[in-house]
Design a protein around this motif. Structure first.
Motif, PDB file in Angstrom:
ATOM      1  N   VAL A  44      35.565  52.443  39.549  1.00 35.95           N
ATOM      2  CA  VAL A  44      34.906  52.523  40.741  1.00 35.95           C
ATOM      3  C   VAL A  44      35.642  53.530  41.398  1.00 35.95           C
ATOM      4  N   PRO A  45      34.944  55.100  41.939  1.00 37.47           N
ATOM      5  CA  PRO A  45      35.972  56.130  42.284  1.00 37.47           C
ATOM      6  C   PRO A  45      35.420  56.000  43.488  1.00 37.47           C
ATOM      7  N   PHE A  46      36.543  56.125  44.525  1.00 34.29           N
ATOM      8  CA  PHE A  46      36.379  56.185  45.910  1.00 34.29           C
ATOM      9  C   PHE A  46      36.967  57.561  46.303  1.00 34.29           C
ATOM     10  N   THR A  47      36.308  58.343  47.285  1.00 27.36           N
ATOM     11  CA  THR A  47      36.805  59.656  47.734  1.00 27.36           C
ATOM     12  C   THR A  47      37.536  59.271  48.891  1.00 27.36           C
ATOM     13  N   VAL A  48      38.871  59.729  48.802  1.00 27.55           N
ATOM     14  CA  VAL A  48      39.653  59.405  50.175  1.00 27.55           C
ATOM     15  C   VAL A  48      40.352  60.510  50.626  1.00 27.55           C
ATOM     16  N   ASP A  49      40.349  60.724  51.893  1.00 25.72           N
ATOM     17  CA  ASP A  49      41.093  61.985  52.411  1.00 25.72           C
ATOM     18  C   ASP A  49      42.478  61.312  53.208  1.00 25.72           C
ATOM     19  N   ILE A  50      43.678  62.091  52.633  1.00 26.07           N
ATOM     20  CA  ILE A  50      44.693  61.784  52.944  1.00 26.07           C
ATOM     21  C   ILE A  50      45.353  62.952  53.833  1.00 26.07           C
ATOM     22  N   PRO A  51      45.736  62.494  55.357  1.00 28.33           N
ATOM     23  CA  PRO A  51      46.123  63.647  56.147  1.00 28.33           C
ATOM     24  C   PRO A  51      47.619  64.189  55.736  1.00 28.33           C
ATOM     25  N   GLU A  52      47.679  65.504  56.134  1.00 29.03           N
ATOM     26  CA  GLU A  52      48.847  66.348  55.969  1.00 29.03           C
ATOM     27  C   GLU A  52      50.226  65.486  56.199  1.00 29.03           C
ATOM     28  N   ASP A  53      49.884  64.802  57.577  1.00 30.71           N
ATOM     29  CA  ASP A  53      51.239  64.247  58.213  1.00 30.71           C
ATOM     30  C   ASP A  53      51.232  62.740  57.734  1.00 30.71           C
ATOM     31  N   ALA A  54      50.713  62.374  56.712  1.00 30.94           N
ATOM     32  CA  ALA A  54      50.837  60.849  56.039  1.00 30.94           C
ATOM     33  C   ALA A  54      52.174  60.890  55.708  1.00 30.94           C
ATOM     34  N   GLU A  55      52.844  59.647  56.246  1.00 30.92           N
ATOM     35  CA  GLU A  55      53.960  59.060  55.744  1.00 30.92           C
ATOM     36  C   GLU A  55      54.257  58.756  54.362  1.00 30.92           C
ATOM     37  N   PRO A  56      55.023  59.268  53.543  1.00 29.91           N
ATOM     38  CA  PRO A  56      55.121  58.754  52.222  1.00 29.91           C
ATOM     39  C   PRO A  56      55.447  57.461  52.089  1.00 29.91           C
ATOM     40  N   GLY A  57      55.235  56.886  51.119  1.00 30.77           N
ATOM     41  CA  GLY A  57      55.476  55.396  50.958  1.00 30.77           C
ATOM     42  C   GLY A  57      54.530  54.699  50.237  1.00 30.77           C
ATOM     43  N   THR A  58      54.595  53.347  49.963  1.00 33.89           N
ATOM     44  CA  THR A  58      53.675  52.480  49.381  1.00 33.89           C
ATOM     45  C   THR A  58      52.837  51.674  50.450  1.00 33.89           C
ATOM     46  N   TYR A  59      51.733  51.468  50.127  1.00 32.15           N
ATOM     47  CA  TYR A  59      50.636  50.855  51.029  1.00 32.15           C
ATOM     48  C   TYR A  59      49.964  50.000  50.266  1.00 32.15           C
ATOM     49  N   GLU A  60      49.151  48.729  50.952  1.00 36.49           N
ATOM     50  CA  GLU A  60      48.101  48.113  50.415  1.00 36.49           C
ATOM     51  C   GLU A  60      46.788  48.316  51.005  1.00 36.49           C
ATOM     52  N   VAL A  61      45.805  48.226  50.104  1.00 33.63           N
ATOM     53  CA  VAL A  61      44.656  48.389  50.373  1.00 33.63           C
ATOM     54  C   VAL A  61      43.613  47.017  49.967  1.00 33.63           C
ATOM     55  N   ASP A  62      42.716  46.683  50.517  1.00 29.45           N
ATOM     56  CA  ASP A  62      41.998  45.621  50.212  1.00 29.45           C
ATOM     57  C   ASP A  62      40.676  45.954  49.493  1.00 29.45           C
ATOM     58  N   VAL A  63      40.346  45.196  48.196  1.00 30.85           N
ATOM     59  CA  VAL A  63      39.277  45.413  47.560  1.00 30.85           C
ATOM     60  C   VAL A  63      38.191  44.137  47.470  1.00 30.85           C
ATOM     61  N   GLU A  64      37.287  44.313  48.441  1.00 31.90           N
ATOM     62  CA  GLU A  64      36.286  43.218  48.611  1.00 31.90           C
ATOM     63  C   GLU A  64      35.219  43.279  47.618  1.00 31.90           C
ATOM     64  N   MET A  65      34.836  42.289  46.449  1.00 36.23           N
ATOM     65  CA  MET A  65      33.820  42.222  45.558  1.00 36.23           C
ATOM     66  C   MET A  65      32.938  41.074  45.849  1.00 36.23           C
ATOM     67  N   THR A  66      32.012  41.446  45.933  1.00 38.85           N
ATOM     68  CA  THR A  66      30.553  40.289  46.174  1.00 38.85           C
ATOM     69  C   THR A  66      29.703  40.304  44.855  1.00 38.85           C
ATOM     70  N   TYR A  67      29.496  39.353  44.412  1.00 40.46           N
ATOM     71  CA  TYR A  67      28.889  39.315  42.989  1.00 40.46           C
ATOM     72  C   TYR A  67      27.950  37.924  43.139  1.00 40.46           C
ATOM     73  N   SER A  68      26.884  37.878  42.056  1.00 38.98           N
ATOM     74  CA  SER A  68      26.124  36.604  41.666  1.00 38.98           C
ATOM     75  C   SER A  68      26.574  36.403  40.406  1.00 38.98           C
ATOM     76  N   TYR A  69      26.319  35.089  39.896  1.00 39.62           N
ATOM     77  CA  TYR A  69      26.617  34.408  38.705  1.00 39.62           C
ATOM     78  C   TYR A  69      25.730  32.941  38.557  1.00 39.62           C
ATOM     79  N   THR A  70      25.502  32.868  37.208  1.00 39.84           N
ATOM     80  CA  THR A  70      25.110  31.489  36.781  1.00 39.84           C
ATOM     81  C   THR A  70      26.231  30.438  36.499  1.00 39.84           C
ATOM     82  N   SER A  71      26.547  29.429  37.599  1.00 41.44           N
ATOM     83  CA  SER A  71      27.492  28.560  37.178  1.00 41.44           C
ATOM     84  C   SER A  71      27.199  27.230  36.449  1.00 41.44           C
ATOM     85  N   PHE A  72      25.921  27.167  36.206  1.00 39.14           N
ATOM     86  CA  PHE A  72      25.579  25.939  35.331  1.00 39.14           C
ATOM     87  C   PHE A  72      24.446  26.369  34.585  1.00 39.14           C
TER      88      PHE A  72
END
Length: 560
Positions: A134-162
């Motif tokens: 899944v491609p996401f287009t993101v903008d990173i500001p010039e003054d963004a501080e270098p480092g490691t960050y966490e982003v949340d990926v929320e996935m909603t779906y349907s399925y057959t349980s039985f």
């Protein structure tokens, strides 16, 4: 649980033993009943397991390329994998109960220094064997501080349980959130700025200066900037791209690179885009690239000149100096302006290589003298002459404007002099002084004018040369020549001729055309010059004899 017996090793009576056997029998019978019941239950459960199936999708998110660069708009790809589980172990129905359907993926970047352009994507179904990216287009500001960050990926779906083989399904909708780590890189990164495009004009070539700045967090070595023109109207030495180089650029450091750039003559006055790509070496010796860079240029309008005749006329078979006004139409100052023909003409030529008009500011004019010679074969028409204006820019680069016209009328050929004779009537067998008025018919002063009178029988002249020191335009003077007619001349009209050799204003020796002078010969009623000569001779002899006699006093010699 552990059970233990309650007796202490004492003997038991038969009755007790019988009672014990009865109990054992009842226990055995109960166990048989229980075992039979358990068998039936086991059979029922086995039958139910073979006729139904269940499962649970398990979606997990990953970032295969989590590194992002400040100051850019990039694509962050999130990969979704399905590690599903099943119940009752029935492989034929596995795909049905393990596939996540109608999957919607949402990216939450609130804890990282970036902005998601489109935060939610619908990706359809995700099975165990087919992960989705899944491609996401993101903008990173010039003054963004270098480092490691966490982003949340929320996935909603349907399925057959039985699912029961005889029919009937249990559908569920589920939402799961996974966390993905991304990295804001501090690698070298670059920004391009147009410093100076003032040397660029339409139809010309000139210098273009581009500034390259390292806005990343690490130094870069062997920095090569490739510029590529997106328009065919702009190029670099005949090519669409060119490369400049800088040895090193520390973080925050900038350098300037100059490119020789050309703009075609049919280009429009507007902005033109130049795309840039930087190749470099980082501190670890690894080669890197920074793409999707761009800058723009806007060339000035084409330098223009206009020409107008102020005074003078080009004339057939004549060398003429005309005065031409040269105007710099702009948009910039033109230095060392000079004017000449843009091409050769068979009947016209410029008598000098070029004529200088000096330096002209935008809108300024200067008047120059342009000497032009037209041959005898030139046509007396109005003609548009292709002219060339050469000049130098403020950067001392030679430039030409070959698209300039000078409209001039070419006048018919005219005589160098106007000639009129007076007293041009001569008697047969006599001579006479005639007067010839000579007028300068040119538009310049003529000097050292030598006149030559030409005659043929029955006319003759022993005085056929004349000289005029100078004549201004339109000025006249009179020359006197002796002209005679022989005794055998018939009374009628004859013609003498006169021509001139002279120097023009440039000191060039010229020869005029020949002019005819009408001479009228008439009957001589009296004694002409030639008829009275014998009588004059007789008279002189008589006078001599008389003087002699008087001096001797003896009379004539033959009277003795």
């Amino acid at each position: 649980m552990k059970y233990t017996d309650g007796s202490k090793g004492q003997s038991k009576s038969r009755e007790s033993i019988l009672r014990s056997d009865t109990v054992r029998t009842l226990i055995v019978l109960s166990m048989v009943v229980l075992l039979s019941t358990a068998g039936v239950a086991t059979t029922t459960i086995g039958t139910q397991a073979q006729s139904a199936t269940g499962g649970d999708p398990d979606l997990e998110a990953y970032a295969p390329e989590p590194t992002l660069t400040p100051g850019n708009t990039e694509t962050l790809t999130i990969q979704i994998a399905n590690d599903a589980t099943t119940r009752y172990d029935t492989p034929p129905e596995r795909n049905r109960v393990t596939t996540a359907r109608n999957v919607v993926v949402e990216l939450d970047s609130s804890s990282a220094p970036l902005t998601v352009e489109t935060a939610e994507h619908s990706v359809g179904s995700i099975s165990e064997n087919e992960p989705r990216s899944v491609p996401f287009t993101v903008d990173i500001p010039e003054d963004a501080e270098p480092g490691t960050y966490e982003v949340d990926v929320e996935m909603t779906y349907s399925y057959t349980s039985f699912r029961r083989s005889g029919g009937g399904e249990n559908e569920r909708t589920y939402t799961v959130t996974d966390t993905v780590e991304i990295e804001i890189d501090d690698a070298p990164q670059f920004r391009l700025t147009t410093v100076d495009d003032s040397g660029l004009q339409i139809g010309e070539s000139g210098p273009l200066t581009i500034q390259i700045e390292n806005i990343g967090g690490e130094p870069a070595r062997n920095v090569a900037l490739s510029l590529n023109s997106q328009s065919s109207m702009v190029g670099f030495n005949g090519q669409q791209s060119d490369v400049g180089r800088v040895d090193t650029l520390a973080p925050g450091e900038a350098a300037e690179i100059t490119y020789e750039t050309a703009v075609k003559s049919d280009a429009s006055v507007r902005q033109y885009e130049l795309d840039g790509t930087v190749q470099y070496t980082n501190p670890d010796g690894i080669d890197g690239r920074d793409t999707d860079l761009s800058t723009g240029i806007e060339p000035a309008a084409e330098q223009g000149f206009s020409l107008d005749i102020v005074d003078g006329t080009v004339r057939v078979d004549e060398e003429t100096t005309i005065q031409v006004r040269v105007t710099n139409e702009g948009p910039r100052t033109a230095n060392d302006v000079a004017l000449d023909f843009a091409r050769e003409y068979p009947t016209l030529r410029l008598l000098v290589g070029s004529v200088s008009a000096g330096t002209l500011e935008q809108g300024e004019s200067a008047t120059v003298r342009l000497p032009i010679a037209a041959t005898r074969d030139a046509e007396a028409v109005e003609k548009s002459l292709d002219m060339r204006v050469q000049y130098r820019t403020d950067a001392d680069e030679q430039r030409y404007d070959n698209d300039v016209s000078l409209v001039t009328a070419i006048a018919p050929r005219r005589d160098d002099f106007r000639v009129a004779a007076s007293n041009a009537t001569i008697g047969v067998d006599s001579s006479r002084l005639i007067k010839i008025e000579v007028t300068n018919n040119r538009n310049q002063t003529l000097t050292n004018i030598e006149a030559s009178l030409g005659t043929s029988d029955p006319l003759d002249s022993d005085d056929d040369d004349g000289y005029i020191e100078s004549l201004d335009p339109g000025e006249s003077t009179t020359l006197v020549f002796e002209l005679s007619a022989t005794s055998d001349a018939n009374p009628k009209g004859y013609a003498a001729s006169i021509d001139f050799r002279y120097d023009d204003e440039r000191g060039k020796s010229m020869m005029s055309e020949t002019y005819q002078i009408p001479v009228q010969v008439e009957e001589n009623d009296g004694l002409g010059v030639f008829s009275i000569l014998p009588l004059v001779g007789v008279g002189l002899v008589g006078a001599g004899v008389t003087v002699y006699v008087r001096r001797q006093g003896d009379g004539l010699p033959w009277s003795a």
